[in-house]
Each structure stands twice: as C-alpha cells, then as structure tokens.
Design a protein around this motif. Structure first.
Motif: not given
Ligand code: AMP
Length: 696
Positions: A114-121, A189-196, A217-223
């Motif tokens: 599954g997707i582990q990281a999501l990056v928003l552009e 399954k996202v564990r990390c999200v980046v708002l670029d 997104l899951p509450a337990k994640r890195q942002t």
C-alpha cells in the motif's frame, strides 16, 4: 510517528548554526569582513553520509553528482528520519524536494503493502517533477514505484499506476480527492504526508481540499509542511495537523562585499555556455571561478569551454585532493585562468587573482551566494560577480537582493559587434607582438619577392597572410545572425511598452487560433497572473492549458484565449470581478483607447529597482506556460467562487462544439459538483459523495 491532533506545542525552531544573521542596514553599510566568507567562518563540512540515509539512497545521491547536502537538507533530513513532524521554510531551488524525498525513501518498509507516503503539490508540473525526483533518488531502491496523479489527464493511466502498487503518491489536491472518492486511492496505510509549497496551495484556493485530505489520513502518521512563506493561514494548518513540529528555517547572512560589482543575466539551459563565452571574450579578466551545482555539471561545463578553446579545469569532490591542490596552484600561478567548481570544492578557496565569479547555476540560498562572490574582490581589489538566472528563478534573484540588501544590476550582454571589435584589437596586438618578437628573417625573402611584383599592394599581401592565419575560419562574427543568448523575460520587458494586438501561440497547441483580449484590471489593482487564470478558469470552466499569454499593464491586462468564445461566456467574463474590478473583457485592438491614460505603459524598465523589497509583486508581464512554477503556478483546479449565490453558479462549456474547433476539456461541467471548498460552507469534513447527494 506522532499522534495527530494531540496537544500542540510551540514548534522548536532549528536554524543553521553557521548562518548567524549579520544584518546591516543599508547597502553602504554592508561591507564584508573578508574572513566572513573564507574557510574559517564556514560550517564544518557535513556530508550526506552523516545524515543517516539508507545505502541505496546514498548511492543515488552520489550517482546524481550531489556533493553535500544543501542547508535545508542538512537540517530537515535527520529530523524527518527521526520521525518528527516538520515545518520547513524553503522555496523551490533550495533542494527541498530531496530534503523530504530522501528520508521518505530511506524509511520505506518493503514488508508493507500500500501507499506509505503521500505528497501534495499545488500544480501538475510540480507533481510530475517531484515524482521524477523520487524516481531518480530511488534508482537503487528495489521495486520502488511512485505514482503522479493530477488533473487534466486521463484517470485510467493514473488508476492503473496506483493499481500496480505505488509506495509513494505525488498529486494535486483535486485529483487526489477524486481518486479517494472513487475508491481508487487507499490512504489507510499512509505513514507520512508532505504538504509541499503550502503557501502556493493556499494562494490557489486548495486549502480546504488539503484539510479534507489530511482529515482522511490515519491519525498516526508523520506530517511535513514546506512553504516559502509562512502566512497565518499556513501556521493555522500546521497547528491543526502537525504534532509538536520541529521548524527548520535557514537564516542567511546579509552582508556582501561592496568591492564586488554584481550583475545578472537572464538565460537558461544550453544558452548559458554561449552567454558565458561571449562575456569572457569581451570582459577583461585575470582568473575566473565558475560555480555549478553538481560534479557532473562541473565536468560538462569544463569540457564545453575547452571545446571552445578556453583553458580551464573542473574542481569537485571526486577529484583527488592532491590533484585539486595542483589545480589551485596553477590558478594561483597563472598557468590556468578558469575553474569550474562546485560549492564544496571551492570552500576556502583564496586566490587573489580571481577577478570574476560566475554563478552559472543560481545558488541554493543567499548565504551561498555571498560565499561564492566573496571569492573575488579580495586583497583590496575589486571583483565582478555575474549571476545567470532563468526566467523561473527570478524570485530567487529577488530573494538574494533582499537578503543581501544589495541591488544586482542587469548585465549588458556584449553584442557581436563588441566581440568583433575585441577580436580585431587582439589580432592587431598579436601581430605587433610577433613583430617585436623578431625571428622573421626566413619569411622576409618570400615577402620581398612577392612585393617585387608591382601589381601586388603590400596591404593585400598582409591581408592574405592574415586570412591564412585564421586557417579557414572567419575571425569575425556575423553581426546580423540571430542570437539566443537571453531568455524570454528580458525581451518581453522591452516589448511590454507597446502592447501588441498579435496573440502568442499556445505552447501545447501552437496550431490553435488565438485572440488577444483586454481586461480592465491592471497592475494598479494589484492583479496577479494567477488571479486572471483563476477567474477565467472558474468562470468559463476552461482548462488552464488553453489560457495563453497574459500581460499586465498599469491599468489593464491582456490575455490570449482560443478563438470562438461563446457570447454567454464573454458576458460572464465581462461581469466577473477580479481585485474588486469588473473584467470587462473585450477583444484587444492596438487602436488607442477612449481614455488615453489607460495605456500608460509601465515606466519602470528596471524591475529590480521597482520591486526590491516586495516579495510577491509580479513582473509586468507573464507568459503562461506549463512548468512555470515559481510564483505563477497555473495548473490549479478551478474553484467555486464564494462571492456568487449558489443558485447562480454554473459551469460554461467554453469549448462548446458549435463554435469552437479545439480540443474539448475532458471534465466538462461536472467539476463544481464535488468541490470540497463548497462543503466547507456547509460544515467542514462532509464527504464529497454526501455533498453530491445533497445536490451540490
Ligand atoms: P529543488 O529545490 O528541490 O527544486 O531542487 C533544485 C535543484 O537542485 C534540483 O535540480 C536538484 O536536483 C538540485 N539539488 C538538490 N539537492 C542538491 C545537492 N545537495 N547538491 C546538488 N544539487 C542538488
């Protein structure tokens, strides 16, 4: 990893230790103490190996020719690897993509599906660019897949690439929401999200979309949130969605040597080498230091200059220390005049005879600019600093000016005539030196013999010998040949004084017939190109790729749109308001307007002077082109306007088949149906599917 929405704390601010602010008040006071830019004052060299990145990622970084982390990378990577939430204040060009991509790749868990990281552009171009960077940094990471998803392209391919199992998804908010709604993007399954480029997303009206995505997104994640500026709205988002974030901000030195004359030239890509050789031909120099970003670039530029007959050497981290020392010795002694260096290799370089520093590639930040140009103007001499800046980097140029509180003047590029004059002078000097050098006896006999023929003039004989000395090539440049030594925005600045009625072709659809329109909103209203694109896209439901060149003048603007605008659309656009003023769109003609002063051209030819200190001011004109990501992002998702009652909202098919021949925008009138921005008016968090059921 941190628990989302837990008690918030004030962010810890991490700034670069070596970048103490040494702010001085004005240009006259900003004298550089020479030692401040020499090796002693520089930070200890941090290498990528010190940051804790995984071996495959380190290998890729080395393959790409990166020598050392940029300041934002040095600070952000360890914090992200340690699992902190992070606020990074950095803009494009600082190396921020690697700052988040390298730790994400290092921390991928290959046992997870599954997707582990999501990056928003904010834009499609950025989404693609960042996805490409991920791919490049992950070249040694096995089975890595990144899926870029963005609007204005077919869903099928994007859904297919998601189905193939991407670990990282990079996308624009609108398309991410669409895919989430359709059940094609599982973010559980996202564990990390980046708002670029968070401020850019704010500017383009994506913030509610971003909020909605984050809430799914899951509450337990890195942002991690990256933004060039930190307006309150961005702070609020950080406060709402980040947990005990660390804040990384790279402070800059603000002093530069007044003994260094600084100039810039707008040029990009392959034309840089032509521009540099042209300048070197005319400008008197002793020794030259050219700064590039990577080891590969250093080799490449050195090879190209050698190919043009200039003796030079590359200096970078892969060259053994002994050889580097030899190169520097040769530069000192004068047996070598030009060095192409990376920042790392040139650290502490202290050679008095350097008269010119070229920033062939713009530095990552103002501080390294100061370090670079401090290599000249030493030992009481004056120095020249020349900065190459591409149209997309003009914000970085302004940033350097603001931070150093010094003006960088536009350079006057030597013309072909200047070069010819210099070449003739050099040739003349060579002849005189050869005469002075003696040893001509063996040739005198043949020359006397030739001149004994009365029909041969001495001038003709000398000219023939001169021609022979050129070995078949011409000494002089063709002064009428077209040149490509400068990029667009310089040329356009001159043109903007006389607005032409001729529309410019669209880059993606050059064959499409365009019409130039006049809008009654201009620079005095504070209008930005993005707002015009926004209004047209929102009101006419038109994709931004069909919106052509936009020029902003004092009291009006022009925009190029495809021919065949339906009257209904024209009426709506005429009534639409931007910056509080009706657009009053009408076809632009070069005829004088009713009120003469409407056409008052911009009087400030020198934009740097007029814009110093004003970060967000746009230049007087703007070419709307894909990939223009610095400040003028274009690929935004059309937003619903709040200032019209709901009942009046509608989407016009600008490309209606009756009147318009061009390609039809794929999404037609459905797009407003699922704007989460609308939902926020009815209560934040309403899932878009429910909103649709409710009829909007
Ligand atoms: P970004 O700010 O992420 O858009 O990066 C700007 C450019 O700098 C990109 O072309 C990167 O490939 C390049 N870059 C990023 N980090 C480094 C580094 N540490 N050394 C050399 N080039 C870099």
């Amino acid at each position: 990893m941190s628990e989302n929405n837990a008690a918030q704390e004030q962010p810890a601010v991490v700034t670069s230790e070596n970048s103490a602010i040494m702010q001085t008040v004005g240009a006259t006071e900003s004298t550089l103490l020479q030692d401040e830019v020499t090796g002693e004052e520089e930070s200890p060299l941090v290498s990528f190996n010190d940051l804790g990145l995984s071996a495959p990622v380190l290998q890729a970084v080395s393959d790409l020719g990166f020598e050392s982390p940029t300041p934002i990378q040095e600070q952000a990577i360890p914090l992200l690897l340690a699992g902190n939430d992070l606020i990074g204040q950095a803009q494009t060009g600082t190396g921020k993509t690697a700052a988040f991509a390298l730790p994400i790749l290092s921390k991928l868990d290959d046992s997870l599906q599954g997707i582990q990281a999501l990056v928003l552009e904010p834009t499609r171009e950025l989404a693609l660019q960042v996805a490409e960077s991920f791919q490049a940094f992950a070249r040694h990471v096995e089975d890595f897949r990144v899926a870029p998803v963005y609007g204005g392209a077919s869903y099928e391919n994007q859904i297919r690439s998601l189905r193939h199992g991407a670990q990282v998804v990079v996308g624009t908010p609108g398309r991410l929401i669409d895919l989430m709604e359709r059940g094609k993007l599982d973010v559980s399954k996202v564990r990390c999200v980046v708002l670029d480029e968070a401020d850019e997303m704010l500017r383009m009206g994506f913030i509610e979309d971003v909020n909605w995505i984050l809430s799914q997104l899951p509450a337990k994640r890195q942002t991690a949130l990256f933004s060039a500026t930190m307006p309150d709205a961005i702070r609020r988002i950080a406060h709402q969605h980040l947990v005990s974030p660390q804040e990384v901000r790279i402070e800059s030195r603000t002093t530069t040597a007044t003994t260094v004359h600084q100039r810039y030239w707008v040029v990009s890509g392959v034309h840089k080498i032509d521009a540099m050789t042209r300048i070197l031909e005319v400008e008197p120099y002793d020794a030259v230091l050219v700064f590039v970003r990577t080891k590969t670039d250093a080799e490449d530029v050195a090879n190209k200059l050698q190919g043009r007959g200039l003796a030079c050497a590359a200096l970078h981290g892969d060259i053994p220390q002994r050889q580097r020392e030899k190169i520097i010795e040769r530069l000192k002694s004068g047996s070598l005049d030009i060095i192409i260096a990376t920042d790392v290799a040139a650290r502490g370089l202290d050679v008095d005879r350097i008269t010119h520093v070229f920033n062939y590639d713009i530095p990552y930040d103002a501080e390294s600019y100061v370090h670079r140009i401090g290599r000249t103007g030493r030992a009481g001499r004056t120095g020249e600093a020349i900065l190459f800046v591409s149209p997309r980097e003009r914000r970085a140029l302004r940033q350097i000016e603001r931070v150093t509180r010094q003006r960088i003047e536009p350079l006057r590029m030597p013309t072909a005539a200047d070069v010819n004059k210099r070449r003739l002078e050099n040739f003349r000097n060579q002849i005189l030196e050869t005469i002075a050098g003696g040893g001509l006896e063996e040739y005198l006999e043949v020359v006397s013999d030739l001149l004994s023929d009365d029909s041969l003039e001495p001038e003709t004989l000398a000219a023939a010998l001169a021609k022979m000395a050129q070995r078949g090539s011409s000494l002089l440049l063709d002064e009428n040949a077209p040149e490509h030594l400068h990029a667009d925005f310089e040329v356009k600045r001159r043109e903007r004084r006389i607005p032409s009625a001729e529309p410019a072709p669209l880059r993606d659809f050059p064959e499409m017939k365009m019409v130039r329109y006049r809008l009654a909103v201009g620079r005095r209203d504070g209008v930005k190109p993005g707002q015009i694109v926004g209004a047209i896209a929102n009101e006419a439901g038109m994709e931004s790729k069909y919106i052509g060149e936009i020029c902003i003048f004092d009291t009006f603007s022009t925009v190029d749109l495809p021919e065949g605008m339906p009257q209904e659309t024209a009426d709506i656009l005429a009534a639409a308001r931007v910056c509080g003023r009706k657009l009053d769109i009408r076809e632009y003609t070069a005829e004088p307007p009713r009120r003469r002063r409407d056409f008052a051209p911009l009087t400030a030819p020198d934009y740097v002077a007029s814009e110093l200190g004003n970060e967000d001011e746009d230049e007087g004109e703007y070419r709307h082109e894909p990939g223009d990501i610095n400040g003028n992002s274009i690929n935004y998702r059309p937003r619903q306007r709040y200032d019209r009652p709901l009942g009046e909202r509608r989407c016009i098919d600008f490309n209606g088949p009756r009147r318009f021949e061009g390609p039809r925008p794929p999404r037609g009138g459905k797009r407003f149906d699922r704007s989460p921005a609308v939902a926020t008016r009815r209560g934040f968090g309403t899932p878009p599917s429910i909103r649709r059921r409710n009829g909007f």
